[in-house]
Design a protein around this motif. Structure first.
Motif, short mmCIF file in Angstrom:
data_model
loop_
_atom_site.label_atom_id
_atom_site.label_comp_id
_atom_site.label_asym_id
_atom_site.label_seq_id
_atom_site.Cartn_x
_atom_site.Cartn_y
_atom_site.Cartn_z
N VAL A 566 -53.50 0.98 30.60
CA VAL A 566 -52.83 0.14 29.60
C VAL A 566 -53.38 -1.27 29.73
CG1 VAL A 566 -50.74 1.52 29.54
CG2 VAL A 566 -50.93 -0.31 31.20
N ALA A 567 -53.20 -2.05 28.68
CA ALA A 567 -53.79 -3.39 28.63
C ALA A 567 -52.75 -4.43 29.04
CB ALA A 567 -54.28 -3.69 27.21
N TRP A 568 -53.16 -5.32 29.93
CA TRP A 568 -52.37 -6.49 30.30
C TRP A 568 -53.09 -7.72 29.75
CZ3 TRP A 568 -47.83 -5.89 33.09
CH2 TRP A 568 -47.61 -4.63 33.65
N PHE A 569 -52.42 -8.47 28.89
CA PHE A 569 -53.07 -9.63 28.32
C PHE A 569 -52.02 -10.68 27.95
CE2 PHE A 569 -52.23 -6.61 24.94
CZ PHE A 569 -51.67 -7.38 23.94
N VAL A 609 -55.69 4.19 22.61
CA VAL A 609 -54.39 3.93 22.00
C VAL A 609 -53.71 2.82 22.78
CG1 VAL A 609 -52.18 4.93 21.30
CG2 VAL A 609 -54.24 6.35 21.32
N HIS A 610 -53.21 1.78 22.08
CA HIS A 610 -52.65 0.61 22.74
C HIS A 610 -51.35 0.21 22.05
CE1 HIS A 610 -56.60 0.30 24.62
NE2 HIS A 610 -57.12 0.45 23.41
N TYR A 611 -50.40 -0.25 22.89
CA TYR A 611 -49.08 -0.62 22.36
C TYR A 611 -48.61 -1.89 23.06
CZ TYR A 611 -44.08 -0.36 21.27
OH TYR A 611 -42.80 -0.64 20.84
N TRP A 612 -48.09 -2.85 22.29
CA TRP A 612 -47.49 -4.06 22.86
C TRP A 612 -46.32 -4.47 22.00
CZ3 TRP A 612 -52.14 -3.77 20.36
CH2 TRP A 612 -52.31 -4.57 19.21
N GLU A 613 -45.46 -5.31 22.55
CA GLU A 613 -44.24 -5.74 21.86
C GLU A 613 -44.13 -7.26 21.89
OE1 GLU A 613 -41.32 -1.90 22.69
OE2 GLU A 613 -40.99 -3.76 23.80
N LEU A 614 -43.43 -7.79 20.88
CA LEU A 614 -43.17 -9.22 20.78
C LEU A 614 -41.68 -9.41 20.58
CD1 LEU A 614 -46.03 -8.73 18.83
CD2 LEU A 614 -46.17 -11.10 19.64
N HIS A 615 -41.05 -10.16 21.47
CA HIS A 615 -39.60 -10.41 21.42
C HIS A 615 -39.35 -11.73 20.72
CE1 HIS A 615 -35.63 -11.66 22.97
NE2 HIS A 615 -35.36 -10.37 22.93
N GLU A 729 -46.44 1.48 28.19
CA GLU A 729 -46.88 2.82 27.83
C GLU A 729 -46.69 3.05 26.34
OE1 GLU A 729 -48.32 5.00 29.70
OE2 GLU A 729 -48.13 4.01 31.65
N VAL A 730 -47.53 3.91 25.77
CA VAL A 730 -47.42 4.25 24.35
C VAL A 730 -46.14 5.04 24.14
CG1 VAL A 730 -48.49 5.49 22.44
CG2 VAL A 730 -49.91 4.25 24.10
N PRO A 731 -45.31 4.70 23.14
CA PRO A 731 -44.05 5.43 22.91
C PRO A 731 -44.30 6.92 22.72
CG PRO A 731 -44.16 3.45 21.56
CD PRO A 731 -45.51 3.61 22.17
N GLN A 732 -43.54 7.73 23.44
CA GLN A 732 -43.70 9.18 23.34
C GLN A 732 -42.94 9.76 22.16
OE1 GLN A 732 -45.81 10.92 25.30
NE2 GLN A 732 -46.36 8.94 26.22
N CYS A 733 -41.74 9.21 21.93
CA CYS A 733 -40.91 9.72 20.83
C CYS A 733 -40.84 8.66 19.74
CB CYS A 733 -39.50 10.06 21.32
SG CYS A 733 -39.48 11.36 22.59
#
Length: 742
Positions: A566-569, A609-615, A729-733
């Protein structure tokens, strides 16, 4: 450790040690010897100690008797009791007789010398005809000069009894004497040819060898270099009269609790941080410590023990390295001896093959080899001696400190802990960088060229470092320094030891992460290289080779490196618009402008495949922040998605739209507010981009058939603040998407 237990004045093990204000220790009997008295009448002072100015009038002769045989004993007793008392102003005047101006160091006339080289000033008798001072009429002031640091200390009315006894040191000396006596219960001569050996008569402290009378005369005469050695009686068995082990309580025996020096009936209960000394309850109530910073004795005991133990760890590590270094040096000696003999044999064989013409030259060449060997041996022996001395000092200090730590006397420990901690730190600093590295190599850089013709024999000499230039050998990858971080890899390598072929540079090659062809990624002279911009969750193979003017050497072994799953940035401050404000280690972003400004992430994606979130930390006045991906050259002074370099979803508090090339599509109900979380899923295996709001998919996949290199992107104005969360992690569901309105 024995050196730590010897008095600097008498050179013997401590007897009744006292602690001077400078933290050094001396025997109480030795302190009486080196103390300097200053009577009220100055006529008894040595000439150098007389104050400047006219001499005081001589005392009138009295009928009393002159100084008798008991005068010296009375003076020594005076140092321990009230004879050292003096008035305030008079006391300062007397102290100035023993101190240099503003220096704090004592000065006196040396007249005698102790066995350990410390100058001693004996009491000066009164001149003939002078009357003895009446009892109590002329109080004396005394001072004591430390034999190690030469700092002077003035004695108060209690005399030498005003200095605290070092009970910990006394207990350690007693335990050391008992252990030494037990080890040498039956001391026998170590050089006797008889069986059984004769009982030992003396012990040489320098040689650490026991001699009987006959062997001492034969093997250790008191002349020449042995004249300076110190011979002492051998240690007797435990309990023997006069032996080292007799006459005292065991270390484990019951020990009387220490009482306050000011209040004999009170035990120490607190520690004065200001004065750095243990105190009792009455000292706090009525003494000078009433307004000082005090702490619990047990707590300070544990704190200082921890500090000393921590300082000892560094010395222990250095001592371990020094032992390993000594083994390395001794092995180096053996290698030098073996290699030197090999070179000599080879040289003799080559010279003999050149018959009579080489005879004279052979001697010269042998001399050069011998000198080289002797030089290397001398350098290594010097290092061994120097390192052994430092190791013995560090080991002795370490053993002494460990014995101090074993003691359960908090006040006694705190009396000496500060000084020990400083000594341990100084001992650790002695092991400077490079001190544990050999100064010479075991190899001899001497090569004999036997090719020239006989007429060139007189020009025959060693060729040093003149090897035929060939291609470099195989570089050695330093696996302990090779690592991966995110989508970058770092590789390190070196040339093998004893490689004489010159190296002009290195070529580093890497495959494509899918087992494809190698390609050059670095050419240069450095032996450390970091490659960025690789694929996440991919396995790369790397190899390196060296080259010089003769050609390219062979490849090294192949090393396999795995990039992060996974990517840390973070947000990239170097490429962000100047109105963007980053904080929280570049993980939180806001803006100074009411217009939309763009900021990119520090990672770049081209596969996987990459996933990140912004709060959303702050959301005021219903702005339209945009979330998505972009090329490196995206326009940064307008909303994300208005040009052809970005793919984004912009959203308000009620609905969202997808936008690329200023084209708005797929309006979907549902917006954001303070506390909402926006997820971005970039699937470069399926070449699509999907958005999530609070864990639920927002509309259909936003964009499809996207290819190339993309960076996380965000546009916002001053009404919004968001925080980036990566390494997810990439969402599984995936929840069912909301149906767009158009």
């Amino acid at each position: 450790m024995e050196e730590e237990l010897k008095c600097p004045v008498c050179g013997s093990l401590f007897r009744e040690p006292i602690i001077l204000p400078c933290s050094h220790n001396v025997c109480l009997p030795c302190a009486r010897t080196i103390a300097v008295q200053t009577p009220e009448s100055e006529q008894h002072l040595p000439p150098l100690l007389h104050p400047r100015g006219p001499a005081p009038p001589a005392a009138a002769p009295g009928p009393g008797p002159g100084p008798g045989p008991g005068a010296a004993a009375g003076s020594a007793a005076c140092l321990d009791s009230e004879c050292a008392a003096g008035g305030g102003g008079d006391h300062a005047d007397k102290l100035s007789l023993h101190s240099e101006t503003d220096s704090g160091y004592g000065s006196y006339t040396p007249s005698l010398k102790s066995p350990n080289g410390v100058r001693v000033l004996p009491l000066v008798p009164a001149p003939p005809g002078a009357a003895a001072a009446p009892r109590g009429a002329g109080p004396a002031s005394s001072s004591l000069t430390c034999p190690q640091c030469h700092r002077s200390a003035s004695l108060d009315q209690r005399g030498l009894r005003g200095f605290q006894r070092n009970r910990l040191l006394e207990a350690i000396v007693q335990r050391y004497q008992q252990g030494r006596a037990a080890a040498a219960a039956a001391a026998k001569c170590q050089l006797c040819d008889r069986s059984p050996p004769e009982p030992a008569a003396v012990l040489c402290e320098q040689c650490e060898v026991l001699y009987c009378a006959a062997c001492q005369l034969r093997c250790h005469p008191a002349r020449g270099p042995f004249a300076k050695h110190r011979l002492v009686p051998p240690p007797g068995p435990p309990g023997a009269p006069g032996g080292d082990g007799g006459g005292g309580k065991g270390a484990g025996g019951g020990r009387k609790l220490p009482t306050c020096a000011e209040h004999d009936l009170e035990n120490y209960s607190m520690y004065c941080v200001t004065c750095r000394s243990p105190v009792c309850y009455q000292c706090l109530e009525e003494g000078k410590h009433g307004k000082h910073d005090v702490k619990a004795l047990g707590a300070m005991w544990k704190q200082h023990k921890a500090q000393l133990s921590q300082a000892l760890n560094g010395v222990s590590d250095k001592a371990k390295e020094a032992k390993e270094f000594l083994v390395q040096l001794k092995n180096l000696l053996q290698q030098i001896q073996e290699n030197g003999l090999d070179y000599e044999a080879c040289l003799v064989a080559q010279c003999d093959a050149l018959v009579d013409a080489l005879t004279r030259q052979k001697a010269k060449l042998l001399t050069k080899v011998t000198k080289e060997r002797e030089h290397k041996l001398k350098v290594v022996w010097d290092q061994i001696n120097h390192c052994t001395l430092k190791l013995r000092q560090s080991t002795g200090l370490m053993e002494y400190c460990l014995e101090v730590i074993k003691e359960n006397d908090p006040s006694g420990f705190l009396q000496i802990s500060d000084a020990l901690i400083k000594r341990v730190q100084v001992s650790q600093e002695q092991w400077v960088k490079g001190a544990l590295e050999p100064k010479v190599s075991a190899e001899f850089d001497l090569t004999l060229d036997s090719e020239p013709l006989l007429q060139s024999i007189h020009q025959l000499d060693f060729i040093q470092m003149k090897f035929s230039v060939t291609v470099p050998p195989v570089p050695l990858l330093q696996l302990e320094k090779c690592c991966t971080r995110n989508n970058s890899v770092t590789l390190a390598w070196r040339m093998p030891p004893l490689s004489h072929n010159p190296v002009e540079g290195y070529i580093l090659e890497l495959d494509d992460g899918d087992g494809g062809q190698f390609r050059e990624v670095y050419v240069g002279k450095e032996t450390l290289c970091t490659i960025d911009g690789l694929h996440f969750n991919s396995t790369y193979n790397a190899r390196v080779k060296a080259f010089n003017s003769s050609g390219v050497g062979p490849y090294s072994k192949t090393v396999i490196l795995q990039t992060s799953d996974v990517a840390w940035f973070t947000f990239d401050p170097s490429s962000a618009h100047r109105d963007i404000v980053l904080s929280n280690d570049n993980q939180t972003a806001t803006c100074n402008s009411y217009d939309d400004r763009v900021v990119l992430g520090t990672a770049a994606f081209s596969k996987g495949v990459h996933y990140w979130e912004l709060h959303v930390d702050r959301y005021d006045n219903h702005p339209d922040p945009a979330f998505g991906i972009a090329r490196i050259n995206v326009v940064k002074d307008m909303m994300l998605g208005k040009d052809d370099k970005a793919w984004a979803m912009y959203i308000d508090n009620n609905r969202s739209w997808f936008m690329h090339c200023n084209s708005h599509t797929n309006r979907t109900e549902g917006g954001v507010s303070k506390g909402a979380t926006v997820g971005v899923l970039l699937d470069l295996n399926k070449h699509n981009l999907t958005f999530y709001i609070n864990g639920q998919q927002q509309g259909p996949p936003a964009f499809e058939n996207i290819e190339g290199v993309f960076m996380p992107a965000l546009s916002l104005n001053r009404n919004v603040q968001v925080t980036l969360h990566t390494g997810l992690e990439v969402p599984q569901c995936v929840k069912q998407p909301k149906v767009p309105n158009n």
